[in-house]
Design a protein around this motif. Structure first.
Motif, PDB file in Angstrom:
ATOM      1  N   ASN A  41      62.846 -31.273  49.060  1.00 49.13           N
ATOM      2  CA  ASN A  41      64.021 -30.467  48.766  1.00 49.13           C
ATOM      3  C   ASN A  41      63.524 -29.067  48.391  1.00 49.13           C
ATOM      4  O   ASN A  41      62.885 -28.903  47.357  1.00 49.13           O
ATOM      5  CB  ASN A  41      64.776 -31.134  47.608  1.00 49.13           C
ATOM      6  N   ILE A  42      63.817 -28.084  49.237  1.00 47.57           N
ATOM      7  CA  ILE A  42      63.314 -26.725  49.022  1.00 47.57           C
ATOM      8  C   ILE A  42      64.472 -25.822  48.604  1.00 47.57           C
ATOM      9  O   ILE A  42      65.537 -25.846  49.232  1.00 47.57           O
ATOM     10  CB  ILE A  42      62.682 -26.174  50.316  1.00 47.57           C
ATOM     11  N   VAL A  43      64.231 -25.054  47.552  1.00 47.99           N
ATOM     12  CA  VAL A  43      65.238 -24.089  47.094  1.00 47.99           C
ATOM     13  C   VAL A  43      64.607 -22.706  47.073  1.00 47.99           C
ATOM     14  O   VAL A  43      63.527 -22.509  46.515  1.00 47.99           O
ATOM     15  CB  VAL A  43      65.779 -24.455  45.690  1.00 47.99           C
ATOM     16  N   THR A  44      65.284 -21.760  47.713  1.00 51.30           N
ATOM     17  CA  THR A  44      64.896 -20.347  47.625  1.00 51.30           C
ATOM     18  C   THR A  44      65.995 -19.631  46.839  1.00 51.30           C
ATOM     19  O   THR A  44      67.036 -20.211  46.518  1.00 51.30           O
ATOM     20  CB  THR A  44      64.781 -19.713  49.032  1.00 51.30           C
ATOM     21  N   LEU A  45      65.784 -18.351  46.592  1.00 50.69           N
ATOM     22  CA  LEU A  45      66.803 -17.620  45.830  1.00 50.69           C
ATOM     23  C   LEU A  45      68.156 -17.612  46.550  1.00 50.69           C
ATOM     24  O   LEU A  45      69.200 -17.566  45.901  1.00 50.69           O
ATOM     25  CB  LEU A  45      66.344 -16.189  45.558  1.00 50.69           C
ATOM     26  N   GLU A  46      68.134 -17.676  47.891  1.00 51.37           N
ATOM     27  CA  GLU A  46      69.398 -17.678  48.636  1.00 51.37           C
ATOM     28  C   GLU A  46      70.276 -18.865  48.220  1.00 51.37           C
ATOM     29  O   GLU A  46      71.503 -18.756  48.211  1.00 51.37           O
ATOM     30  CB  GLU A  46      69.129 -17.741  50.145  1.00 51.37           C
TER      31      GLU A  46
END
Ligand code: FES
Ligand code: FES
Length: 158
Positions: free
Chosen positions: A72-77
């Motif tokens: 599960n990857i989270v970026t600022l977007e």
């Protein structure tokens, strides 16, 4: 032929069928247009490319995309849609903690990683939590103050 690499990107099921050895940093920017993920050094030194992988702060320049299968990857977007981001955003604005802004996406995700483990950190814990993220502009004090303020103002969010 290898199966496509599957992961969640900011809550969206994502399938990548390019070379598994490609850097996650490049894939996020070039294929998925996640331009909040900055390229500073490509050597794991600056933290500008920080993302959250299964909740852990990781330098995406040091990760092959093939290794994030199932993650599960989270970026600022994605993170900017959250109440936690709103609290950090307000705190960064009120302490004037962003100057050129290049380091800020990584700093915000570093703050999230810290506060999700330690909701009310001491100054030393904040400095430690941000220690993998370099800033060329601010001298760090305003950023440390912002995280402190967010921890106080965002009571209950972390
Ligand atoms: S670009 Fe990844 S740590 Fe600098
Ligand atoms: S605000 Fe410019 S590098 Fe941090």
């Amino acid at each position: 032929m290898m199966d496509a690499i599957q992961f969640q990107l900011n809550g969206t099921k994502t399938s990548y069928s390019g070379d598994a050895a490609n850097r996650l940093l490049d894939v996020l920017r070039d294929t998925y247009e996640m331009t909040s993920v900055k390229c500073g050094c490509k050597e794991g030194e600056c933290g500008a490319c920080s993302v959250l992988i299964d909740g852990m702060l990781i330098n995406s320049c040091c990760v092959a995309v093939g290794s994030v299968d199932g993650c599960n990857i989270v970026t600022l977007e994605g993170y900017r849609e959250t109440k936690r981001f709103a609290a950090l955003n307000k705190a960064f604005a009120s302490t004037a903690a962003a100057q050129c802004g290049f380091c800020i996406p990584g700093m915000v995700l570093a703050a999230e990683a810290l506060l999700s483990k330690i909701p009310h950190p001491t100054e030393a814990q904040i400095r430690d939590g941000l220690s993998g993220n370099l800033c060329r502009c601010t001298g760090y004090n305003a950023i440390v103050n912002a995280v402190h303020l967010a921890a106080k103002g965002g009571n209950g969010l972390w």
